[in-house]
Design an enzyme around this catalytic site. Structure first.
Site, PDB file in Angstrom:
ATOM      1  N   SER A 101       4.771  16.939   1.383  1.00 37.91           N
ATOM      2  CA  SER A 101       3.980  15.835   0.837  1.00 37.91           C
ATOM      3  C   SER A 101       4.470  14.464   1.275  1.00 37.91           C
ATOM      4  CB  SER A 101       3.961  15.918  -0.690  1.00 37.91           C
ATOM      5  OG  SER A 101       5.267  15.943  -1.207  1.00 37.91           O
ATOM      6  N   HIS A 136      -1.503  19.700   0.270  1.00 41.17           N
ATOM      7  CA  HIS A 136      -1.918  18.705   1.278  1.00 41.17           C
ATOM      8  C   HIS A 136      -2.598  19.321   2.494  1.00 41.17           C
ATOM      9  CE1 HIS A 136      -0.104  15.412  -0.904  1.00 41.17           C
ATOM     10  NE2 HIS A 136       0.836  16.291  -1.230  1.00 41.17           N
ATOM     11  N   LYS A 145      -6.690  16.578  -4.296  1.00 42.88           N
ATOM     12  CA  LYS A 145      -6.453  15.806  -3.067  1.00 42.88           C
ATOM     13  C   LYS A 145      -7.705  15.895  -2.186  1.00 42.88           C
ATOM     14  CE  LYS A 145      -1.586  16.413  -3.996  1.00 42.88           C
ATOM     15  NZ  LYS A 145      -1.451  15.295  -4.921  1.00 42.88           N
TER      16      LYS A 145
END
Ligand SMILES: Cc1ncc(COP(=O)(O)O)c(C=O)c1O
Length: 388
Positions: free
Chosen positions: A180, A208, A239
């Site tokens: 991250s 991610h 995300k």
């Protein structure tokens, strides 16, 4: 120490170490430019990688669900909070992850602290990458297993720890898929080979990479073609999916086990219907619109090359997360403030989020940045460097 004084001295310590954190108010949606405390700035600090939190189809699905079902789930999933919208969303996650089943949690953090203590308990061993996310670390802390940290992405170190560990009942290797704060990708093919050799489980945190890596946006497992290796895939809907929630994708037996035992699944209220419907619509967009991923990758290329050409030294990230290492926490904070005064918002990331001495600006590129946004951002960096 007097009870009010210890708190003040703790806060003073944070200030002096350049580790002070404060909240800033944002009054617009997270796109390429936002209004931050009333001022327009270019946003390089969001995880809305594909811009899906503002996609019309996603907003419409969320708004329709709110109209139909109201704003909250009103109970935990095992009570009456299990909206039928979960089944649709979980089926879509399992499909893109190529697993038997999936289970949605309230957040990625809750998923990690729920699953890890169940996979490894007293008598077991967890091997965790040195740069794993805090939610993985907290999941490990909640487990009664023995924990060992292997050097970041260091396969030889991981193998030496596995080779020394025959006395344990079960072994779990856990890693971020895309790290991250560094943006690099875990060496999952090598990790899977080791896990087969030493009979260990592997769990990957795809926070991610979900929606971003792989032809269909399935994440790191799809990226490496490891679908049949039994890796437990955890991730988040907050995300690239643009909403809120976490998930675990794996075997049907694992999902049954989590429903019955994961405390962070059982003892919390279900997600709002609008969140579930929005995430489900976002997964449809991820499937049907590969151009968004291409746009993201082209934006990454643009910003990265422009910054390198200007002489900025970025960590060798392979993804949309571009870290600019600045060293001491106060240096990073100062650079971020000056950069902000030049109209670019890239928050400073400092310990304990990253190791001591590696404070940085974490630049995250999103598909909805325009070339003008990114060019203006580079000008901001150049001006900030001259002013530091
Ligand atoms: C690698 C990683 N795992 C887990 C999480 C937690 O996800 P969530 O924000 O959904 O709680 C994050 C982000 O905060 C993350 O970066």
């Amino acid at each position: 120490m007097h009870k009010a004084r210890w708190l003040k001295s703790e806060l003073d310590r944070l200030h002096h170490a350049g580790l002070w954190r404060s909240l800033r108010s944002v009054t617009t949606a997270p796109t390429g430019r936002i209004l931050l405390e009333g001022r327009e700035v270019i946003l390089l600090g969001s995880n809305n990688y594909l811009g899906l939190s503002v996609h019309p189809a996603v907003i419409e699905a969320a708004a329709t669900a709110a109209q139909k079902y109201g704003t909250g789930a009103s109970a935990s999933r095992l009570m009456s909070g299990n909206s039928h919208l979960y089944a649709d969303l979980e089926a879509k996650i399992a499909k893109v992850k190529a697993t038997e089943a999936a289970l949605v949690f309230g957040s990625g953090y809750l998923a990690n602290i729920g699953i890890i203590p169940l996979l490894a308990d007293d008598g077991d061993l967890i091997l965790s990458d040195a740069l794993n996310h805090a939610s993985i670390i907290d999941g490990c802390r909640l487990s009664h297993a023995t924990k060992q940290v292997y050097r970041h992405c260091d396969i030889e170190h991981l193998e030496s720890l596995l080779a020394q560990s025959p006395k344990f009942r079960r072994r779990l290797v856990v890693t971020d898929g895309v790290f991250s704060m560094d943006g690099d990708i875990a060496p999952l093919p090598e990790i899977c080979t080791l896990a087969d050799r030493y009979d260990a489980m592997v769990m990957v945190d795809d926070a991610h990479s979900f929606g971003v890596l792989g032809k269909k946006g399935g994440g790191t497992i799809e990226h490496f073609g490891l679908e049949n290796r039994g890796v437990i895939q955890m991730g988040t809907l907050s995300k690239a999916v643009g909403g809120l929630g976490g998930y675990v994708a794996g075997s049907a037996a694992l999902i049954d086990f989590l429903v019955n035992r994961a405390r962070s699944f059982i003892f919390t209220t279900g997600l709002p219907p609008a969140t579930l419907a929005g995430a489900s619509a976002a997964l449809d967009v991820i499937r049907s619109t590969p151009e968004l991923r291409r746009q993201l990758h082209s934006n990454v290329h643009l910003l990265k090359n422009a910054l390198l050409q200007e002489g900025f030294q970025l960590l060798p990230s392979e993804t949309q997360i571009l870290p600019l290492i600045l060293g001491a926490a106060d240096v990073a904070s100062r650079f971020a403030e000056i950069l902000l005064s030049h109209g670019v918002y890239a928050p400073a990331i400092r310990p304990p989020t990253v190791p001591e001495g590696t404070s940085r600006l974490r630049l995250s590129v999103i598909a909805s940045h325009t070339p003008e946004d990114l060019e203006a951002a580079v000008e901001g960096f150049v001006a900030a460097r001259a002013a530091v």
